[in-house]
Design a protein around this motif. Sequence first.
Motif, PDB file in Angstrom:
ATOM      1  N   HIS B 162       0.735  -1.266   0.067  1.00 45.36           N
ATOM      2  CA  HIS B 162      -0.070   0.171  -0.004  1.00 45.36           C
ATOM      3  C   HIS B 162       0.854   1.318  -0.088  1.00 45.36           C
ATOM      4  O   HIS B 162       0.259   2.291  -0.554  1.00 45.36           O
ATOM      5  CB  HIS B 162      -0.904   0.137   1.258  1.00 45.36           C
ATOM      6  CG  HIS B 162      -1.817  -1.168   1.248  1.00 45.36           C
ATOM      7  ND1 HIS B 162      -1.815  -2.262   2.490  1.00 45.36           N
ATOM      8  CD2 HIS B 162      -2.614  -1.349   0.512  1.00 45.36           C
ATOM      9  CE1 HIS B 162      -2.700  -2.853   2.120  1.00 45.36           C
ATOM     10  NE2 HIS B 162      -3.333  -2.800   0.890  1.00 45.36           N
ATOM     11  N   SER B 457     -13.955   0.913  -7.633  1.00 42.82           N
ATOM     12  CA  SER B 457     -13.224   0.122  -7.134  1.00 42.82           C
ATOM     13  C   SER B 457     -11.959  -0.374  -8.164  1.00 42.82           C
ATOM     14  O   SER B 457     -11.059  -0.867  -7.930  1.00 42.82           O
ATOM     15  CB  SER B 457     -13.485  -0.749  -6.152  1.00 42.82           C
ATOM     16  OG  SER B 457     -14.538  -1.712  -6.876  1.00 42.82           O
ATOM     17  N   SER B 458     -12.780  -0.712  -9.416  1.00 36.74           N
ATOM     18  CA  SER B 458     -12.084  -1.158 -10.654  1.00 36.74           C
ATOM     19  C   SER B 458     -11.799  -0.266 -11.713  1.00 36.74           C
ATOM     20  O   SER B 458     -11.430  -0.694 -12.869  1.00 36.74           O
ATOM     21  CB  SER B 458     -12.528  -2.609 -11.175  1.00 36.74           C
ATOM     22  OG  SER B 458     -14.147  -2.367 -11.359  1.00 36.74           O
ATOM     23  N   SER B 461      -8.216   0.077 -12.554  1.00 35.77           N
ATOM     24  CA  SER B 461      -7.419  -1.262 -12.897  1.00 35.77           C
ATOM     25  C   SER B 461      -8.111  -1.903 -14.059  1.00 35.77           C
ATOM     26  O   SER B 461      -7.357  -2.604 -14.941  1.00 35.77           O
ATOM     27  CB  SER B 461      -7.498  -2.229 -11.843  1.00 35.77           C
ATOM     28  OG  SER B 461      -8.975  -2.503 -11.431  1.00 35.77           O
ATOM     29  N   ASP B 462      -9.419  -1.998 -14.417  1.00 39.32           N
ATOM     30  CA  ASP B 462      -9.991  -2.677 -15.505  1.00 39.32           C
ATOM     31  C   ASP B 462     -10.498  -1.797 -16.565  1.00 39.32           C
ATOM     32  O   ASP B 462     -10.858  -2.390 -17.588  1.00 39.32           O
ATOM     33  CB  ASP B 462     -11.221  -3.432 -14.927  1.00 39.32           C
ATOM     34  CG  ASP B 462     -10.879  -4.424 -13.786  1.00 39.32           C
ATOM     35  OD1 ASP B 462      -9.638  -4.393 -13.488  1.00 39.32           O
ATOM     36  OD2 ASP B 462     -11.707  -5.127 -13.373  1.00 39.32           O
ATOM     37  N   ASN B 466      -6.883   1.135 -17.844  1.00 39.17           N
ATOM     38  CA  ASN B 466      -6.376  -0.161 -18.539  1.00 39.17           C
ATOM     39  C   ASN B 466      -6.361   0.161 -20.105  1.00 39.17           C
ATOM     40  O   ASN B 466      -7.207   0.421 -20.833  1.00 39.17           O
ATOM     41  CB  ASN B 466      -7.435  -1.139 -18.301  1.00 39.17           C
ATOM     42  CG  ASN B 466      -7.179  -2.719 -18.817  1.00 39.17           C
ATOM     43  OD1 ASN B 466      -6.488  -2.648 -20.044  1.00 39.17           O
ATOM     44  ND2 ASN B 466      -7.089  -3.468 -17.752  1.00 39.17           N
ATOM     45  N   TRP B 482      -7.398  13.865  -8.829  1.00 35.32           N
ATOM     46  CA  TRP B 482      -5.758  13.789  -8.289  1.00 35.32           C
ATOM     47  C   TRP B 482      -5.387  14.711  -7.299  1.00 35.32           C
ATOM     48  O   TRP B 482      -5.892  15.982  -7.511  1.00 35.32           O
ATOM     49  CB  TRP B 482      -4.706  13.796  -9.223  1.00 35.32           C
ATOM     50  CG  TRP B 482      -3.514  13.262  -8.998  1.00 35.32           C
ATOM     51  CD1 TRP B 482      -2.524  13.607  -8.655  1.00 35.32           C
ATOM     52  CD2 TRP B 482      -3.212  11.880  -8.837  1.00 35.32           C
ATOM     53  NE1 TRP B 482      -1.488  13.020  -8.284  1.00 35.32           N
ATOM     54  CE2 TRP B 482      -2.035  11.872  -8.299  1.00 35.32           C
ATOM     55  CE3 TRP B 482      -3.945  10.576  -9.072  1.00 35.32           C
ATOM     56  CZ2 TRP B 482      -1.251  10.479  -8.099  1.00 35.32           C
ATOM     57  CZ3 TRP B 482      -3.347   9.565  -8.736  1.00 35.32           C
ATOM     58  CH2 TRP B 482      -2.151   9.456  -8.062  1.00 35.32           C
ATOM     59  N   ARG B 503       1.648   2.021 -17.567  1.00 43.30           N
ATOM     60  CA  ARG B 503       1.813   0.654 -17.723  1.00 43.30           C
ATOM     61  C   ARG B 503       0.606  -0.159 -18.329  1.00 43.30           C
ATOM     62  O   ARG B 503      -0.420   0.617 -18.603  1.00 43.30           O
ATOM     63  CB  ARG B 503       2.123  -0.122 -16.425  1.00 43.30           C
ATOM     64  CG  ARG B 503       0.935   0.539 -15.237  1.00 43.30           C
ATOM     65  CD  ARG B 503       1.733   0.472 -14.014  1.00 43.30           C
ATOM     66  NE  ARG B 503       0.844   0.429 -13.024  1.00 43.30           N
ATOM     67  CZ  ARG B 503       0.574   1.422 -11.900  1.00 43.30           C
ATOM     68  NH1 ARG B 503       1.307   2.508 -12.079  1.00 43.30           N
ATOM     69  NH2 ARG B 503      -0.175   1.315 -11.331  1.00 43.30           N
ATOM     70  N   ALA B 505      -2.125  -1.528 -16.796  1.00 44.74           N
ATOM     71  CA  ALA B 505      -3.440  -1.427 -16.111  1.00 44.74           C
ATOM     72  C   ALA B 505      -3.044  -0.702 -14.806  1.00 44.74           C
ATOM     73  O   ALA B 505      -1.903  -0.669 -14.281  1.00 44.74           O
ATOM     74  CB  ALA B 505      -4.079  -2.689 -15.759  1.00 44.74           C
ATOM     75  N   GLY B 506      -4.226  -0.154 -14.316  1.00 44.94           N
ATOM     76  CA  GLY B 506      -3.884   0.497 -12.993  1.00 44.94           C
ATOM     77  C   GLY B 506      -3.428   1.981 -13.300  1.00 44.94           C
ATOM     78  O   GLY B 506      -2.626   2.471 -12.204  1.00 44.94           O
ATOM     79  N   TYR B 508      -2.840   6.114 -13.465  1.00 43.67           N
ATOM     80  CA  TYR B 508      -3.272   7.349 -13.138  1.00 43.67           C
ATOM     81  C   TYR B 508      -3.182   8.329 -14.241  1.00 43.67           C
ATOM     82  O   TYR B 508      -3.918   9.276 -14.310  1.00 43.67           O
ATOM     83  CB  TYR B 508      -2.965   7.745 -11.919  1.00 43.67           C
ATOM     84  CG  TYR B 508      -3.433   6.680 -10.718  1.00 43.67           C
ATOM     85  CD1 TYR B 508      -4.654   6.533 -10.449  1.00 43.67           C
ATOM     86  CD2 TYR B 508      -2.576   5.937 -10.076  1.00 43.67           C
ATOM     87  CE1 TYR B 508      -5.233   6.069  -9.444  1.00 43.67           C
ATOM     88  CE2 TYR B 508      -3.127   4.708  -9.368  1.00 43.67           C
ATOM     89  CZ  TYR B 508      -4.259   4.874  -9.133  1.00 43.67           C
ATOM     90  OH  TYR B 508      -4.714   3.736  -7.956  1.00 43.67           O
TER      91      TYR B 508
END
Lengths: 337, 586
Positions: B162, B457-458, B461-462, B466, B482, B503, B505-506, B508
Motif C-alpha cells: 500500500h 474500485s475497478s 485497474s479494469d 487499462n 488527483w 503501464r 493497467a492501474g 493514473y
Amino acid sequence: MFTYIIKRVIGAFAMLIVISMVTFGIFYVVPQWAGASPEAMASRYVGRAATPETVHLVAERLGFNDPVIVQYGRFVKGLVAGAEYDYGAGVEQCPAPCFGYSFISGQPVWPDLLDRLPVTFSLAIGAAVLWVVGGVSVGVISALRRGSFFDRLSMGTALAGVSLPIFFTGMISLVVFSYALGWTPPGGAYTDFSVNPAQWAYSLLLPWITLAFLFAATYARLTRAGMLETMGEDYIRTARAKGLHEREVVVKHGLRAALTPILTLFGIDFGLLIGGAILTETTYTLPGLGQFAILAIRNQDMPQVMGVVLVAAMFVVVASLIVDLLYAVVDPRVRLS
Amino acid sequence: MRRKTALAGAATAALVLVLSACGGGGGTQQPADSSSGGAAQPAFNAGLNEVYNPSTKKGGTLKAAHSADWDSLDPGDTYYGYSFNFGRLYWRTLTMYKPGPGPEGNTVIPDLAEGLGEPSDGGKTWTYKLKSGLKFEDGTEITAKDVAYAVGRSWDKKTFPHGPSYLNELLDWPKDFKGVYEDPDADYSSAVEATDDSTVVFHLKEPFASMDYVVQMPMTAPVPKDKDTGAKYKEKVVSSGPYKFETNEIGKGFTLVRNDQWDPATDPNRPALPDRIEVQVNVNADDLDNQLIAGDIQLDIVGTGLQAAALGKVLPDPALKARTDNPTIPRLWYVSVIPDTPPLDNVECRKAVMWAADRVANQTAYGGELAGGEIATNVLPPPIVGQEKFDLYATPGNKGDVNKAKQALAACGQPNGFSTTMTYRSDRPREKALAEAMEQALAKVGIKLTLKGFPGSSYFSDYAGNVNYVKKNGIGLAAHGWGSDWPDGYGFMQAIVDSRTIRDAGNYNLSVKNDEVDKLIDQASAELDDAARAKLWVDVDKKVMEDASILPVVWAKSLLMRGKGLTNVAYNEGQSMFDYILLGVE
C-alpha cells in the motif's frame, strides 16, 4: 427422522459447495472474461500509483497467475487442512477452517467472522423477540377485531413498516432519538454483553426497534391473514360448540394452525439476519457480519466475501432445517420422511 | 527529570508563541484565556489562516471516527493523507510539515532530524543528522539505523503493497536486493545507510530536489528491527511519537494513550494535548457527520469534508456553517482527453473539447463553488508551491466558445464533429453529473458522447486506467481526480503527466503522453533552486495545457467541520486538512 436429517445435511453441504464455486467464479472468472489480467486484478489491492513491479509481486503473492481451478483448490484445501501465511518476517499457520487472509488488511478471515458473530446474534435475537411478539400479537388482535380502528391503524402502520427502507428509518431514528433527544446512544456505540449487559441492551435498543419495525409489519399482516382464514374453519366452530374457552380456541386451535407459514418465514428471516443484517449494521455502525459483508464487497476482498457468503448461507440452511423439524411439532399433520 | 520538565515547559511555551503568532494575522477574535480554550466565537473559515480556539490545556479524550478502514497503521504501508497526518501522533519522521495554518503549512521543517537535508553530489546524495534524546515507547534509543532499516523494509512491496514507491524508485538499490525479510543480511547501503548512530544518508540514482518532502512521508519513521513483524507490524506499531497504542482492533478501531518515553524537549512541534485519543473506523459516513454536528465525536479523520447529505443541512444554517472551514485543497477534478483514441490523436480535436466545455456547468456538477471548488483553468491547484494561474482556453463567462471549438474541429479535419465515449465512476454522483454536463456542452459543436459508468474500485485497474480496454472500446474522455502527495510540482503532477509511469493497467496518467513534458519533468526534478524549480513545474503545466490532454474542471474545495469542544483547530496546507497534531479538547 435421523435419516431425514442426514439427507438434509448432505444436501446442505452440496449446496454450500455450489455457492462457493459460484462466488469464486464471480470474483475470478467473470473479470477474466472481461479481459482483466492478473495484474489488473492485483492493482485493486495496492496503494495508489503503485509501480508495475509492485502490482506484479502482489499478483504473484495472491496467486492470480495460477489457473482458476488451482486457486479454487487452494481455497478448499485451506478450508479442510489449513494454510500458511507468509507475513514477511515469518510464516503463520492458519488452522482449518482457513478462509484465507484479507487481501486488504492481511488479517485472517475466520477469527474476524467469529469475532463479529456475537454482534449479529445480539442484533438478530433482540429484534426477533420484538418482531415475533409484536407482529404476531398485533396480527391476532387485528384478525379478531377485523375492521375495527385498531385493525385499520395497525395494518396501516404495518404497511409503512414494510415500505420504509431501514437506512431511512434508521437514520431518522438516530437523528431524532440519539442526536436531538439524547435518549439513545449514537451510532457505533455497541457494548459487548460480557462487558455490561445493561449497556449492551441500551446500545442495541434503537437497532432492535428499527429492525423489528420492518419485520413485525410482515408478520402482523401474515398472522392476520392466517388467523382470518383459520378462524373460519369448521374445527374452530366445533371447538367453540364444545364449550372451550375463547382464549383456548384462539391460541390452541387458531394460532397454532396459522403459525406454520410464519414459522417458515421466521426461519428464513432469522437465518438471513444471522448471515448479516447489512443495512441495519451499516446504518448503526454495528461491527457485525452485515457490516463485514458490505465492506468486503466494497473492497472486492475475495477471501472475506467467500467467508461471509458461506457463513451466511450456512445459517440460512441450518435455520430452514430447524424450521422443517419444527413443522412436525407445530402441525401434527406433518410427518418427516 | 527536572531538566526534562523544564525543557517540556520551554517547548510548550514555544508552541504557545507559535500558535499565537499564527493566530495574529486574521480577523477572527482570539480567546482572552488561551490556556483553556472555549471562548472563541465560531465563524466561517475561522481556522483557515489562524488557529481557532487556541489552548495549551492538556487532558481529556479526543473522539474521532473514520468512515472506512485504515489501509494500514504501519508507517511503511500506508498511503492516505489522513494517515500521514494522524500517524504523526505515534510516529516521527525525518522532516514534517510546519504545523499550523496559512501558507507556511506547506513548508517542511525538521522533525527527527536536526535540520533539513544536506544535498551533495549535485542532489544525488542527501544527509540527515538525527537529534539526540530520541526514544521508542519501550525506552530504547532511536538511532539512524532504525530509520535506515525502516526505509529498507518499506522497499518490500510484496509485504507492504500500500505504501508509496517514491523511495523504491529514487534510491540506488542493489540490483539483487530482495528485501530485508527474504535476505536479512543484505547490504543496501548503496540506497540508504546509517553512517553513525545519528547520520542517515540517502543515495539516489538521479539528482532529485524534493527530498525533504519525500522524507516527511512515514517510510522514514523509525522501526526497531527486533520488534518488526512484517505485515503484522500494523497490529503493534512501536511508537516514536507522543502517543502509543493501548488497544488496536483492526477493522473496528483503536485507542492511543500517552507515550511516557516521548521527550517534548526533542519535539517543539507537537503539543500533545489530549490524554487519550479514541478512534472508531468503518462508521456510516452520513451518521459520522451527524455525530460530528451533534458533538458525539470531535473529528472526522478522513478530512475530505462533509457528505452531500450533511451539506444540505449545514450550509443553510448560519450556526452550523460558522463551525466550518472551506479551503481550496491541492486536488484537481478533471477530464482526461485521451490521445490514443482517434480523432483525439489530433491535438486540434482535443482543443475543440477544451473550447466547447462549459466550465460553469462542470463546476455545478461538482456541487458549486463551496462544496465543489473553484473553476480550474490549468493543472496545478493554487495551494501548490509556486503555482501560477493561467488560461489558454478562456471563454466568455466560462461557458464555452462554440465558434472556436468549430474552428478547432475544422483544423482537425472533423468539421461536423465526431463521436467518442466518456467514462466516469458510477458510484460518484458528481462524476456522473460532470459526464452529463460534458455531453450537453460538446453536443453543441457536434461532438457526440456516449457515457459509460464503471465501479470506482475497478475504474483504473479494469477500465479507464487499462490501456487495452481504452483502445478496444474507443474511450476518448475519462473523468478523473488527483490530489498531491506533497505540495510541489513533482508531488502533484508527476504521477498524472509523466508518460513513463504508464503501464498495462492501474494507470493514473490516462492521457498525457508527450516527450517534451517528460523532459521538463526531468529538468524540474533535478533543479535544486526552489524558485527555478517552481518555474519549471509551471512550464510543465503550460505544456500539458498546450497538449490539451487534460481538461481541468475544478480545484477542489472541502467543507471541514470543527468538532464541538475542539481546541487548537487549524487548517494545514501541507496536510490539506486540520492539523491533527495540534488538536486538543476543552
